[in-house]
Every structure is written in structure tokens, then in C-alpha cells.
Design an enzyme around this catalytic site. Sequence first.
Site, PDB file in Angstrom:
ATOM      1  N   TYR A  39       0.956  -1.633  -0.024  1.00  0.00           N
ATOM      2  CA  TYR A  39      -0.205  -0.230   0.191  1.00  0.00           C
ATOM      3  C   TYR A  39       0.785   0.626  -0.274  1.00  0.00           C
ATOM      4  O   TYR A  39       2.675   1.448   0.102  1.00  0.00           O
ATOM      5  CB  TYR A  39      -0.975   0.038   1.099  1.00  0.00           C
ATOM      6  N   ARG A  58       7.900   3.858  -4.934  1.00  0.00           N
ATOM      7  CA  ARG A  58       8.170   3.253  -3.507  1.00  0.00           C
ATOM      8  C   ARG A  58       6.926   2.516  -4.028  1.00  0.00           C
ATOM      9  O   ARG A  58       7.445   1.228  -3.838  1.00  0.00           O
ATOM     10  CB  ARG A  58       8.156   3.863  -1.957  1.00  0.00           C
ATOM     11  N   ARG A 106      -7.168 -20.480  -1.804  1.00  0.00           N
ATOM     12  CA  ARG A 106      -6.402 -20.348  -0.748  1.00  0.00           C
ATOM     13  C   ARG A 106      -5.105 -21.920  -1.071  1.00  0.00           C
ATOM     14  O   ARG A 106      -5.421 -22.881   0.287  1.00  0.00           O
ATOM     15  CB  ARG A 106      -6.925 -20.383   0.716  1.00  0.00           C
ATOM     16  N   HIS A 108      -0.710 -21.397  -0.270  1.00  0.00           N
ATOM     17  CA  HIS A 108       0.100 -20.250   0.201  1.00  0.00           C
ATOM     18  C   HIS A 108       0.597 -19.758  -1.390  1.00  0.00           C
ATOM     19  O   HIS A 108       0.758 -18.157  -1.391  1.00  0.00           O
ATOM     20  CB  HIS A 108       1.475 -20.865   1.012  1.00  0.00           C
ATOM     21  N   LYS A 153       6.680  -1.987   1.743  1.00  0.00           N
ATOM     22  CA  LYS A 153       5.642  -1.071   2.717  1.00  0.00           C
ATOM     23  C   LYS A 153       4.211  -2.678   2.151  1.00  0.00           C
ATOM     24  O   LYS A 153       3.142  -2.232   1.724  1.00  0.00           O
ATOM     25  CB  LYS A 153       5.466   0.247   2.039  1.00  0.00           C
ATOM     26  N   GLU A 185      12.263   2.005  13.906  1.00  0.00           N
ATOM     27  CA  GLU A 185      11.306   3.773  13.971  1.00  0.00           C
ATOM     28  C   GLU A 185      10.442   3.288  14.843  1.00  0.00           C
ATOM     29  O   GLU A 185      10.280   2.359  15.409  1.00  0.00           O
ATOM     30  CB  GLU A 185      11.148   3.455  12.000  1.00  0.00           C
ATOM     31  N   LEU A 209      10.682   0.775   7.394  1.00  0.00           N
ATOM     32  CA  LEU A 209      10.085   1.656   5.843  1.00  0.00           C
ATOM     33  C   LEU A 209      11.062   2.727   5.533  1.00  0.00           C
ATOM     34  O   LEU A 209      10.767   3.748   6.623  1.00  0.00           O
ATOM     35  CB  LEU A 209       8.869   1.843   6.379  1.00  0.00           C
TER      36      LEU A 209
HETATM   37  N1  PDD Z   1       2.974   4.439   7.826  1.00  0.00           N
HETATM   38  N2  PDD Z   1       7.472   3.315   8.980  1.00  0.00           N
HETATM   39  C1  PDD Z   1       6.728   3.320   9.307  1.00  0.00           C
HETATM   40  C2  PDD Z   1       6.402   2.061   9.572  1.00  0.00           C
HETATM   41  C3  PDD Z   1       5.645   4.028   8.294  1.00  0.00           C
HETATM   42  O1  PDD Z   1       4.208   2.958   7.837  1.00  0.00           O
HETATM   43  C4  PDD Z   1       5.283   4.659   7.896  1.00  0.00           C
HETATM   44  C5  PDD Z   1       3.849   5.462   6.959  1.00  0.00           C
HETATM   45  C6  PDD Z   1       6.190   5.658   7.842  1.00  0.00           C
HETATM   46  C7  PDD Z   1       6.540   6.957   7.358  1.00  0.00           C
HETATM   47  O2  PDD Z   1       5.950   7.315   5.743  1.00  0.00           O
HETATM   48  P1  PDD Z   1       6.408   7.701   5.128  1.00  0.00           P
HETATM   49  O3  PDD Z   1       6.700   9.018   5.147  1.00  0.00           O
HETATM   50  O4  PDD Z   1       6.621   7.870   3.603  1.00  0.00           O
HETATM   51  O5  PDD Z   1       4.354   7.812   5.466  1.00  0.00           O
HETATM   52  C8  PDD Z   1       7.557   5.171   8.563  1.00  0.00           C
HETATM   53  C9  PDD Z   1       1.772   5.523   6.769  1.00  0.00           C
HETATM   54  C10 PDD Z   1       1.376   6.716   6.874  1.00  0.00           C
HETATM   55  C11 PDD Z   1       0.606   4.545   7.082  1.00  0.00           C
HETATM   56  O6  PDD Z   1       0.236   3.415   7.540  1.00  0.00           O
HETATM   57  O7  PDD Z   1      -1.170   5.176   7.517  1.00  0.00           O
END
Ligand code: PDD
Length: 287
Positions: A39, A58, A106, A108, A153, A185, A209
Site C-alpha cells: 500500500y 516506493r 487459498r 500459499h 510497504k 522506527e 520503511l
Molecule cells: N505510515 N515507517 C513505517 C512503518 C510507516 O508505516 C510509515 C508511514 C513511515 C513513514 O513513511 P512516510 O514518510 O512515507 O509516510 C515509516 C503510513 C503513513 C501509514 O501506514 O498510514
Amino acid sequence: MIPDVDNDSIAYLNGEFVRLADARISVLDRGFIFGDGIYEVVPVYNGKPFRMEGHLARLARSLAAIGIQADMTPAQWEALVADLIARAGKGDCMVYLQITRGVAKREHAFPNNVAPTIFAMVTPFKRPGAELREKGMSAVAIPDIRWLHCEIKSVSLLGNVLAKQHAVDAGVDEVLQFREGFLTEGSSCNIWIAKDGKLLAPPRSNLILEGIRYGLLEELTTAAGIAFEARPIARSEVDIADEIILTSASKEILPITHFEGKPVGPGVPGPVYTTLRAAYDRAIDAL
Ligand code: PDD
């Protein structure tokens, strides 16, 4: 009807625009069954997407990493996002894009000849207000229990969900995750620390991420003449940081002024945050 949601807001599903409340997928969608999808969350200011190229790059990296072919060019993604924004009406909003491997029996292993599910929605974006900007947020430390491909992501967000719930249960705003003693993070944001006027970030790797704000903050830091270093950050350094800062699409840039129940530095937003916050706001104004 979905509680607490603008059921009439616009959504896109596999080529059609529908009301959010009317969008339907199969229970056999691999996103539902396996969390097999990726996403993006793109912030939109006054009808204009912010750092769109970064988000689309990304998106392409995430799709390639898990072998989903969505057959959409960057121009087509941009047109889809522009269409959604136009239908939603101009203003500040978030565009959420999700692509899963599609609907299949279903099993894997990847199914053959299955079209990916492409979903998008527009959600309201309430920018962080003065209170958060001026008082800052609170956070506690937790071990990072997630898998080893945090650079993708992925919609498989159970580790992040549990992390955020830990913050809620602890009565704080956010968590700082540590893997083997080093900062990774937040639950859904990147974390930065400032020490002696220098900004530090965990390096780009499979353990975090890379936020679209990661590259942006590097640019803003350089432009402001603030020294910057990406390197592993030990827990002991976070404990004595002058400032802790978080960034994400929805939180933009915010100070964490309390960590583990203690003030960070003097417990108020610091100079590195204040400089970068102003630069961030200018980047939005320049859209
Ligand atoms: N989340 N790290 C993680 C685990 C994240 O889920 C996100 C963003 C970031 C920051 O990424 P960015 O600067 O591109 O938003 C770092 C989004 C906002 C979410 O899951 O809603």
C-alpha cells in the site's frame, strides 16, 4: 454502513469509482487471506499531492519486491490519484492505494494468471494542530518484533498494529522500536534524534520503511545547514538525545518531547525540530 467513516467518500476498485461503503472484495482476496499486498499513503494539500514521485517510486519498489505486476505506468497511477482528488473535491486529504495479489483459491504459492486487486480511497486529512506541534508527543520503547523486510510497504501490519496498541495501552502517543539494542522506527513513522545540533537517523536498510519524508528531511536538513548522519543509533543515545523527532505522511514532522516518562532535553520542541518544521511548512506552501 461503517461506523466513524465517511461512507459516501469516494473509492476506486478495479477500474470503477464507487462509494466507500459500497466497495466489495471477495473473502478469497489474498490481501484478506494472507496480507499479500502492498500500500501507499499520499498526503494531499489543497488538492495537490505532496512528493508524489517518491510515493510512486516506493509503490513500484514494493510491487517488484513481492512480484506483483499491476500493469499501471507511473502516469496512470498519477492520473488515478488526480481523478480521485478531483472527485473528492479539493482540499487536504490522504489518498490510500492498495494492491493485492488478487483473488484465488487459498494456497500459499502465487496463483497463475490472477489479476491484482487495485483499491484506492480518499480519507480526510486533519493536519497535526498547534497543541502537538508546540507540546510534542510522548513515547515509550518496545522491542521490534517485526519481520526482516520492513522496507516493503506491506499490508501485513500486525507487528505495527501491536506496536501502536502498546502505545495506547501505555497511555502514550507513540512507541520507539529497538532491534538488538538499536533504534529502528515508530509504529508507523520514521524516528530521528538530534544531538549537539546534529540530526541522526537509522540508516536505510531492510529494518525500516524508508519514509518519503526520509529523503525530504535529508534535503531540508542540508538546505538548513544542519549536519546529518545516517548510522545505527543505540538505545543509550536515544536516552540522552537533545531532541527526538518523528515523520510520516499523516503526522508530517512532530517532536517527541517525553520518552519513557522523562523529558527529552528540556521537554519542549527543540531548535532542530523548529527549523525543520518551518522548512516542511514552506515545502507544502510551495506546492
Ligand atoms: N505510515 N515507517 C513505517 C512503518 C510507516 O508505516 C510509515 C508511514 C513511515 C513513514 O513513511 P512516510 O514518510 O512515507 O509516510 C515509516 C503510513 C503513513 C501509514 O501506514 O498510514
